[in-house]
Design a protein around this motif. Structure first.
Motif, short mmCIF file in Angstrom:
data_model
loop_
_atom_site.label_atom_id
_atom_site.label_comp_id
_atom_site.label_asym_id
_atom_site.label_seq_id
_atom_site.Cartn_x
_atom_site.Cartn_y
_atom_site.Cartn_z
N GLY A 335 13.54 -63.83 -61.80
CA GLY A 335 13.76 -62.52 -61.22
C GLY A 335 14.99 -61.83 -61.76
N PRO A 336 14.97 -60.48 -61.82
CA PRO A 336 16.10 -59.74 -62.38
C PRO A 336 17.36 -59.83 -61.53
CG PRO A 336 14.44 -58.24 -61.51
CD PRO A 336 13.84 -59.60 -61.48
N GLU A 337 17.24 -59.89 -60.18
CA GLU A 337 18.44 -59.96 -59.35
C GLU A 337 19.20 -61.26 -59.57
OE1 GLU A 337 17.63 -59.21 -55.28
OE2 GLU A 337 16.91 -57.15 -55.61
N ARG A 444 22.19 -43.13 -59.14
CA ARG A 444 20.72 -43.15 -59.17
C ARG A 444 20.15 -44.33 -58.40
NH1 ARG A 444 18.12 -38.51 -61.02
NH2 ARG A 444 19.56 -37.48 -62.45
N GLY A 445 21.00 -45.26 -57.96
CA GLY A 445 20.51 -46.42 -57.23
C GLY A 445 19.60 -47.28 -58.06
N THR A 446 19.92 -47.46 -59.33
CA THR A 446 19.06 -48.24 -60.22
C THR A 446 19.05 -49.71 -59.82
OG1 THR A 446 20.95 -48.42 -61.74
CG2 THR A 446 19.36 -46.68 -62.17
N ALA A 447 17.91 -50.36 -60.09
CA ALA A 447 17.72 -51.76 -59.69
C ALA A 447 18.38 -52.69 -60.71
CB ALA A 447 16.23 -52.05 -59.57
N ALA A 448 18.30 -53.99 -60.42
CA ALA A 448 18.95 -54.99 -61.26
C ALA A 448 18.36 -55.02 -62.66
CB ALA A 448 18.83 -56.37 -60.61
N GLY A 449 17.02 -54.86 -62.78
CA GLY A 449 16.40 -54.87 -64.10
C GLY A 449 16.90 -53.75 -64.98
N THR A 450 17.12 -52.56 -64.39
CA THR A 450 17.63 -51.43 -65.16
C THR A 450 19.05 -51.69 -65.64
OG1 THR A 450 16.26 -49.99 -63.78
CG2 THR A 450 17.96 -48.94 -65.12
N ARG A 451 19.87 -52.32 -64.82
CA ARG A 451 21.25 -52.60 -65.24
C ARG A 451 21.29 -53.67 -66.32
NH1 ARG A 451 24.93 -51.03 -60.29
NH2 ARG A 451 23.45 -49.69 -59.18
N LEU A 452 20.37 -54.63 -66.24
CA LEU A 452 20.29 -55.62 -67.31
C LEU A 452 19.87 -54.96 -68.63
CD1 LEU A 452 18.61 -58.58 -65.43
CD2 LEU A 452 20.90 -58.60 -66.44
N SER A 481 12.02 -60.16 -71.57
CA SER A 481 12.45 -61.52 -71.28
C SER A 481 13.91 -61.55 -70.82
CB SER A 481 12.27 -62.40 -72.52
OG SER A 481 12.78 -63.70 -72.30
N TRP A 482 14.74 -60.74 -71.47
CA TRP A 482 16.16 -60.70 -71.09
C TRP A 482 16.34 -60.10 -69.69
CZ3 TRP A 482 20.90 -61.84 -70.59
CH2 TRP A 482 21.84 -60.91 -70.20
N CYS A 483 15.57 -59.04 -69.37
CA CYS A 483 15.69 -58.39 -68.07
C CYS A 483 14.92 -59.13 -66.98
CB CYS A 483 15.19 -56.95 -68.15
SG CYS A 483 16.14 -55.91 -69.28
N ALA A 484 14.21 -60.21 -67.33
CA ALA A 484 13.45 -61.02 -66.36
C ALA A 484 12.43 -60.18 -65.63
CB ALA A 484 14.40 -61.70 -65.37
N VAL A 485 11.71 -59.29 -66.35
CA VAL A 485 10.67 -58.46 -65.76
C VAL A 485 9.42 -58.60 -66.62
CG1 VAL A 485 12.31 -56.80 -64.80
CG2 VAL A 485 11.37 -56.42 -67.08
N ASP A 486 8.31 -58.12 -66.08
CA ASP A 486 7.06 -58.12 -66.83
C ASP A 486 7.12 -57.03 -67.90
OD1 ASP A 486 4.02 -57.08 -67.12
OD2 ASP A 486 4.05 -59.20 -66.53
N PRO A 487 6.59 -57.27 -69.12
CA PRO A 487 6.62 -56.23 -70.16
C PRO A 487 6.00 -54.91 -69.73
CG PRO A 487 6.02 -58.35 -71.11
CD PRO A 487 6.04 -58.55 -69.63
N ALA A 488 5.02 -54.96 -68.82
CA ALA A 488 4.39 -53.72 -68.36
C ALA A 488 5.35 -52.86 -67.54
CB ALA A 488 3.15 -54.04 -67.53
N ASP A 489 6.43 -53.45 -67.01
CA ASP A 489 7.40 -52.70 -66.21
C ASP A 489 8.51 -52.09 -67.04
OD1 ASP A 489 5.96 -53.48 -63.98
OD2 ASP A 489 7.19 -55.28 -63.64
N MET A 490 8.52 -52.33 -68.36
CA MET A 490 9.62 -51.83 -69.18
C MET A 490 9.64 -50.31 -69.25
SD MET A 490 11.57 -54.20 -70.14
CE MET A 490 12.48 -53.21 -71.30
N ALA A 491 8.46 -49.68 -69.24
CA ALA A 491 8.42 -48.21 -69.32
C ALA A 491 9.15 -47.58 -68.13
CB ALA A 491 6.98 -47.73 -69.38
#
Length: 536
Positions: A335-337, A444-452, A481-491
């Motif tokens: 997980g990104p957090e 903007r209250g961005t999530a952990a994945g965005t900050r990574l 992989s670095w942001c610990a998210v699914d590739p479909a969520d990168m957009a």
């Protein structure tokens, strides 16, 4: 006879012609688009004008290698424009298309700025009339008796027959279509194959060039002629630069520098003091463009300090990449957090395995349940704390909690995974804190994945903020992989960085993310010196 001449032209093939263009991609970026007029060629996009120009020339050379030889039975490709592409009209009369002549050739014509290249199948006379034409192939001799290579053998005033079946002036009647006819021979003798003399080229009259620069008309009688030509050319180049839309600051600085020198000479020749003032303004504009270029790229003269003062310099930038590589290779929890929290704790304990932590350090991160996350890290053995997670969150700067990451504690030999100096660790930790806690990301209250993702892009950009080595972009699979998210969520993460004005001209194509970081973020970046990044 008129119908005979028309049928001769109709049975001949029109000359081939195609164009390769280099145009700005738009959107305020330095990207360019290479397009070809051939239907089978798809447009291509490149991050800079130099790369696009090289690709356009290579594309043109590939076409020339694959193209068949010029055809002797073809007439000039420029005939559709009545040869106005290269023949200046005389007075009110249009250019004469019947001046074509000579063997058919394949010629390459290009503009002075290197924005387009055109290949034409035309006669030698038309090719010679183009100042920038280069002949790359010549048609073999025609097997037909006396067939002219140019397009004008079947047109012109002499091809019209007189009414009542009489012979035209200077032209006999009869003979095979395409065979040369002469007035001193009978129609029966006109079909005998004879060598046709090559047409003589028409003299080219050179007129003084007309031009304007800086709202001033360049006098046609200005001497020396080299100065007049330089001023006219500079005016054309400035107008071409304004139309191109490419923010090439080095090119702009060079144009202003040339303008300053030319106006100084112009002032000395004419004695006009206003021209010298214009030269001084051009020198100031050249210096300003050069400073902007240096600020964006970080490139300065020898012995000068860089204009962009970055938080991390020298080896500290590579140490930051090594630390983030280590966390990505040894994630404690999915997980990104968890990944973001592990990065921040690693930076605090990287040398000795121990460090101080206060509640504000944890609550400033975008974590939904920080107490639960601390408990899970303790339960898996990655983190050790003296009390409970709630006590860590309640700790104050005057009484911080002492935490331990066992995997970073030095072994019996006294060395851990990282051995850089003690003064470097707080610099790297402070840099990461500024990137993750950047004001627009927090608002903007961005999530952990965005900050990574922001961390990865800060480490994976060029000196002027372009993403990837030489602006070629970063792979989406590695970033996900670095942001610990699914590739479909990168957009979605990319859109969040765009809305926070972190990214400009971002494009996700072919499994890569390209674009440019905002100029205000350049001090937070660590420019890539080699094609390597934590997400590559």
């Amino acid at each position: 006879m008129e119908s005979t001449a028309t049928s001769e032209l109709d049975e001949r093939l029109p000359g081939r012609r195609w164009t390769v263009r280099l145009d700005p991609a738009g959107g305020g970026s330095a990207s360019v688009r290479v397009s070809c007029s051939r239907p089978a060629c798809a447009p291509q996009q490149f991050p800079a004008a130099a790369a696009g120009r090289a690709a356009a020339v290579a594309h043109l050379k590939a076409h020339l290698r694959a193209a068949p030889a010029p055809r002797s039975e073809a007439y000039c490709a420029c005939r559709a424009e009545e040869c106005r592409l290269h023949t200046q009209p005389t007075g009110s009369r249009p250019a004469a298309p019947w001046r074509c002549g000579g063997p058919v050739v394949l010629a390459v014509v290009h503009d002075r700025q290197g924005r387009w290249w055109q290949v034409m199948e035309c006669c030698t006379r038309c090719a010679a009339a183009h100042p920038a034409a280069k002949v790359v192939a010549t048609a073999p001799a025609s097997s037909g008796p006396g067939r002219a290579a140019g397009s004008g053998a079947a047109s012109g005033p002499g091809a019209r027959a007189a009414s009542g079946g009489g012979a035209a002036v200077g032209r006999p009647v009869g003979g095979a279509v395409g065979a040369p006819q002469f007035s001193d021979r009978s129609p029966s003798q006109g079909t005998v194959a004879r060598e046709v003399p090559a047409p003589r080229s028409a003299p080219v009259r050179r007129r003084p060039r007309y031009g304007k620069i800086a709202q001033r008309t360049v006098p046609q009688d200005l001497r020396p002629v080299a100065l007049r030509d330089e001023l006219v050319e500079l005016g054309d180049l400035f107008r071409a630069y304004q139309r191109s839309g490419e923010p090439d600051l080095m090119e702009l600085a060079e144009l202003h520098s040339r303008k300053a020198k030319a106006f100084v000479t112009w002032a000395e020749v004419t004695g006009d003091a206003r021209l010298r003032l214009e030269a001084e303004r051009a020198e100031q504009a050249a210096a300003a463009a050069l400073v902007q270029y240096q600020f964006r790229t970080g490139v300065t003269g020898e012995g000068q300090e860089p204009l962009v003062k970055r938080l991390l310099t020298g080896s500290a930038q590579q140490h930051a990449r090594d630390i983030l590589d280590h966390v990505a290779g040894h994630p404690p929890l999915p997980g990104p957090e968890a990944r973001l929290f592990a990065v921040m704790l690693t930076l605090r304990t990287v040398l000795t395995g121990t460090g101080n932590l206060v509640g504000q350090d944890v609550t400033s991160l975008p974590l939904r349940d920080p107490a639960d996350l601390i408990g899970r890290l303790v339960a898996c053995g990655w983190l050790t704390i003296p009390g409970t997670p709630d006590e860590v969150l309640a700790s104050r700067p005057e009484a911080p909690t002492r935490i331990t990451v066992p995997s970073l504690v030095p072994g019996d030999e006294g060395s851990g995974p990282f051995t850089f100096g003690r003064k470097t660790r707080p610099k790297i930790s402070g840099w990461a804190q500024k990137v993750v806690g950047e004001k627009k990301l927090r608002k903007r209250g961005t999530a952990a994945g965005t900050r990574l993702l922001a961390l990865a892009l800060a480490l994976g950009s060029t000196a002027d903020g372009r993403i990837g080595h030489e602006g070629g972009g970063l792979g989406l699979a590695g970033l996900a992989s670095w942001c610990a998210v699914d590739p479909a969520d990168m957009a979605a993460l990319v859109e969040q960085l765009e809305s926070a004005r972190w990214l400009a001209d971002a494009e996700v194509t072919g499994g890569h993310l390209t674009g440019r970081l905002d100029e205000r973020l350049l001090p937070l970046t660590c420019p890539l010196a080699v094609p390597r990044s934590p997400a590559a």
